[in-house]
Design a protein around this motif. Structure first.
Motif, PDB file in Angstrom:
ATOM      1  N   PRO A  97       0.814  -1.219   0.000  1.00  0.00           N
ATOM      2  CA  PRO A  97       0.000   0.000   0.000  1.00  0.00           C
ATOM      3  C   PRO A  97       0.846   1.266   0.000  1.00  0.00           C
ATOM      4  O   PRO A  97       1.948   1.296   0.545  1.00  0.00           O
ATOM      5  CB  PRO A  97      -0.811  -0.129   1.300  1.00  0.00           C
ATOM      6  N   GLU A  98       0.335   2.315  -0.610  1.00  0.00           N
ATOM      7  CA  GLU A  98       1.060   3.581  -0.679  1.00  0.00           C
ATOM      8  C   GLU A  98       1.318   4.161   0.704  1.00  0.00           C
ATOM      9  O   GLU A  98       2.275   4.921   0.897  1.00  0.00           O
ATOM     10  CB  GLU A  98       0.277   4.583  -1.530  1.00  0.00           C
ATOM     11  N   SER A  99       0.461   3.827   1.669  1.00  0.00           N
ATOM     12  CA  SER A  99       0.614   4.371   3.027  1.00  0.00           C
ATOM     13  C   SER A  99       1.819   3.800   3.775  1.00  0.00           C
ATOM     14  O   SER A  99       2.221   4.335   4.816  1.00  0.00           O
ATOM     15  CB  SER A  99      -0.651   4.098   3.843  1.00  0.00           C
ATOM     16  N   ILE A 100       2.399   2.731   3.270  1.00  0.00           N
ATOM     17  CA  ILE A 100       3.508   2.061   3.954  1.00  0.00           C
ATOM     18  C   ILE A 100       4.811   2.828   3.737  1.00  0.00           C
ATOM     19  O   ILE A 100       5.223   3.088   2.609  1.00  0.00           O
ATOM     20  CB  ILE A 100       3.655   0.612   3.459  1.00  0.00           C
ATOM     21  N   ARG A 101       5.456   3.162   4.856  1.00  0.00           N
ATOM     22  CA  ARG A 101       6.722   3.891   4.805  1.00  0.00           C
ATOM     23  C   ARG A 101       7.928   2.986   5.026  1.00  0.00           C
ATOM     24  O   ARG A 101       9.053   3.349   4.695  1.00  0.00           O
ATOM     25  CB  ARG A 101       6.717   5.003   5.858  1.00  0.00           C
ATOM     26  N   ALA A 102       7.707   1.816   5.616  1.00  0.00           N
ATOM     27  CA  ALA A 102       8.811   0.888   5.872  1.00  0.00           C
ATOM     28  C   ALA A 102       8.303  -0.543   5.738  1.00  0.00           C
ATOM     29  O   ALA A 102       7.183  -0.860   6.160  1.00  0.00           O
ATOM     30  CB  ALA A 102       9.392   1.103   7.261  1.00  0.00           C
ATOM     31  N   VAL A 103       9.132  -1.404   5.150  1.00  0.00           N
ATOM     32  CA  VAL A 103       8.822  -2.826   5.046  1.00  0.00           C
ATOM     33  C   VAL A 103       9.863  -3.578   5.857  1.00  0.00           C
ATOM     34  O   VAL A 103      11.072  -3.404   5.659  1.00  0.00           O
ATOM     35  CB  VAL A 103       8.840  -3.313   3.586  1.00  0.00           C
TER      36      VAL A 103
ATOM     37  N   ALA B  77       8.601   5.571  11.905  1.00  0.00           N
ATOM     38  CA  ALA B  77       7.215   5.569  11.440  1.00  0.00           C
ATOM     39  C   ALA B  77       6.309   4.990  12.512  1.00  0.00           C
ATOM     40  O   ALA B  77       6.741   4.215  13.364  1.00  0.00           O
ATOM     41  CB  ALA B  77       7.088   4.751  10.155  1.00  0.00           C
ATOM     42  N   ASP B  78       5.034   5.369  12.459  1.00  0.00           N
ATOM     43  CA  ASP B  78       4.063   4.721  13.328  1.00  0.00           C
ATOM     44  C   ASP B  78       3.865   3.279  12.872  1.00  0.00           C
ATOM     45  O   ASP B  78       4.046   2.950  11.691  1.00  0.00           O
ATOM     46  CB  ASP B  78       2.726   5.459  13.278  1.00  0.00           C
ATOM     47  N   ALA B  79       3.467   2.416  13.808  1.00  0.00           N
ATOM     48  CA  ALA B  79       3.300   1.002  13.477  1.00  0.00           C
ATOM     49  C   ALA B  79       2.379   0.762  12.281  1.00  0.00           C
ATOM     50  O   ALA B  79       2.700  -0.064  11.422  1.00  0.00           O
ATOM     51  CB  ALA B  79       2.809   0.235  14.707  1.00  0.00           C
ATOM     52  N   PRO B  80       1.224   1.477  12.148  1.00  0.00           N
ATOM     53  CA  PRO B  80       0.343   1.208  10.998  1.00  0.00           C
ATOM     54  C   PRO B  80       0.973   1.546   9.648  1.00  0.00           C
ATOM     55  O   PRO B  80       0.483   1.088   8.610  1.00  0.00           O
ATOM     56  CB  PRO B  80      -0.873   2.105  11.271  1.00  0.00           C
TER      57      PRO B  80
ATOM     58  N   GLY C 296      -0.731  -7.694  16.076  1.00  0.00           N
ATOM     59  CA  GLY C 296      -0.973  -7.333  17.472  1.00  0.00           C
ATOM     60  C   GLY C 296      -0.272  -6.067  17.897  1.00  0.00           C
ATOM     61  O   GLY C 296      -0.708  -5.388  18.836  1.00  0.00           O
ATOM     62  N   ALA C 297       0.805  -5.726  17.206  1.00  0.00           N
ATOM     63  CA  ALA C 297       1.543  -4.498  17.502  1.00  0.00           C
ATOM     64  C   ALA C 297       1.039  -3.317  16.677  1.00  0.00           C
ATOM     65  O   ALA C 297       1.581  -2.214  16.791  1.00  0.00           O
ATOM     66  CB  ALA C 297       3.035  -4.718  17.249  1.00  0.00           C
ATOM     67  N   GLY C 298       0.036  -3.557  15.845  1.00  0.00           N
ATOM     68  CA  GLY C 298      -0.548  -2.468  15.067  1.00  0.00           C
ATOM     69  C   GLY C 298       0.013  -2.313  13.670  1.00  0.00           C
ATOM     70  O   GLY C 298      -0.371  -1.395  12.937  1.00  0.00           O
ATOM     71  N   MET C 299       0.915  -3.206  13.261  1.00  0.00           N
ATOM     72  CA  MET C 299       1.473  -3.145  11.912  1.00  0.00           C
ATOM     73  C   MET C 299       0.525  -3.798  10.912  1.00  0.00           C
ATOM     74  O   MET C 299      -0.369  -4.560  11.286  1.00  0.00           O
ATOM     75  CB  MET C 299       2.813  -3.876  11.855  1.00  0.00           C
ATOM     76  N   GLN C 300       0.760  -3.552   9.657  1.00  0.00           N
ATOM     77  CA  GLN C 300       0.187  -4.370   8.610  1.00  0.00           C
ATOM     78  C   GLN C 300       1.121  -5.567   8.407  1.00  0.00           C
ATOM     79  O   GLN C 300       2.284  -5.526   8.799  1.00  0.00           O
ATOM     80  CB  GLN C 300       0.028  -3.565   7.324  1.00  0.00           C
ATOM     81  N   ALA C 301       0.594  -6.631   7.814  1.00  0.00           N
ATOM     82  CA  ALA C 301       1.408  -7.841   7.695  1.00  0.00           C
ATOM     83  C   ALA C 301       1.050  -8.599   6.430  1.00  0.00           C
ATOM     84  O   ALA C 301      -0.101  -8.571   5.977  1.00  0.00           O
ATOM     85  CB  ALA C 301       1.216  -8.749   8.907  1.00  0.00           C
TER      86      ALA C 301
ATOM     87  N   ARG D 211       9.902  -1.790  18.311  1.00  0.00           N
ATOM     88  CA  ARG D 211      11.266  -1.292  18.120  1.00  0.00           C
ATOM     89  C   ARG D 211      11.555  -1.119  16.629  1.00  0.00           C
ATOM     90  O   ARG D 211      12.252  -0.182  16.237  1.00  0.00           O
ATOM     91  CB  ARG D 211      12.266  -2.246  18.760  1.00  0.00           C
ATOM     92  N   CYS D 212      11.036  -2.025  15.810  1.00  0.00           N
ATOM     93  CA  CYS D 212      11.197  -1.877  14.365  1.00  0.00           C
ATOM     94  C   CYS D 212      10.562  -0.575  13.883  1.00  0.00           C
ATOM     95  O   CYS D 212      11.164   0.161  13.084  1.00  0.00           O
ATOM     96  CB  CYS D 212      10.554  -3.057  13.639  1.00  0.00           C
ATOM     97  N   ALA D 213       9.346  -0.296  14.352  1.00  0.00           N
ATOM     98  CA  ALA D 213       8.681   0.948  13.951  1.00  0.00           C
ATOM     99  C   ALA D 213       9.474   2.158  14.416  1.00  0.00           C
ATOM    100  O   ALA D 213       9.616   3.149  13.675  1.00  0.00           O
ATOM    101  CB  ALA D 213       7.262   0.976  14.510  1.00  0.00           C
TER     102      ALA D 213
END
Length: 229
Positions: free
Chosen positions: A5-11, A176-179, A197-202, A169-171
């Protein structure tokens, strides 16, 4: 195919069995340890395997959910102690295991190209992995992808997956925020449920179509190469 998704800043990627076939490498490497144990310790392969499995199980049952669970040196140390064998063999066995793996490991097809495309899109790339950071960095180097990675979080820095600490910690390192972070991994419970569970996309990296069908609503790909920017 799964488009990021375009909203993703980090993979953020899991490492073992996501970027390369750790399970197959382990199976190829372990006979070298058995040969060493027979030659230097007088332990036949069956005895060595059983003792290794016992102390592996002990590590995950008795130790805190942190990187010490994965220490081969500790596992070999306990094995040697119980048999009153020279302790100097523990670090030798550990080095033999990991260096043998570094010699044979290769990234899954398309991994380098996918990471290059993600980087070219302006997103940050991270690794979120159980284990100690020293050997994980060496693996990334052996795979030829370390220069494509912006940050690494290993469980010795925080906690084992699926605990939220590693993902958060990754976020944090991604800035970036977790989402706004997408986590890609092969283990449903540890990687996918942990990240969600940490609020990330997966996105679940699972080559087995039958297993993917067990979670039909999940974002899933057969390989990292199926991630598109």
């Amino acid at each position: 195919m799964h488009t990021i998704p375009e909203s993703i800043r980090a993979v953020v990627f899991d490492l073992d069995d996501t970027l390369f076939d750790f399970t197959a490498c382990h199976r190829r490497v372990f006979p070298r340890l058995e040969a060493y144990a027979a030659r230097e310790l007088g332990l036949d392969a069956e005895t060595f395997r059983a003792a290794h499995k016992r102390w592996l199980d002990w590590q995950f049952a008795a130790l805190p959910a942190q990187a010490g669970c994965h220490s081969r040196a500790l596992r070999f140390l306990r094995l040697l102690e119980e048999r009153h064998l020279p302790l100097r063999h523990a670090p030798i066995l550990q080095e033999l295991y990991w260096n043998s793996m570094l010699e044979i490991m290769e990234p899954f097809p398309g991994v380098r190209e996918t990471l290059q495309a993600i980087r070219a899109s302006g997103r940050r790339i991270g690794i979120g992995t159980d284990m100690t950071v020293d050997w994980q960095l060496k693996k990334l180097d052996a795979l030829g992808v370390i220069d494509l990675v912006d940050f690494v979080v290993a469980s010795e820095e925080t906690e084992e997956k699926p605990g939220k600490g590693l993902f958060l910690r990754c976020a944090e390192k991604a800035g970036a925020d977790a989402p706004a972070c997408l986590f890609a991994g092969d283990n449903w419970r540890r990687d996918i449920l942990g990240a969600l569970g940490a609020g990330m996309q997966a996105v679940w990296v699972q080559p087995d179509a039958v297993k993917r069908a067990e979670h039909p609503d999940a974002a899933a790909v057969a390989s990292v190469a199926e991630l598109a920017v």
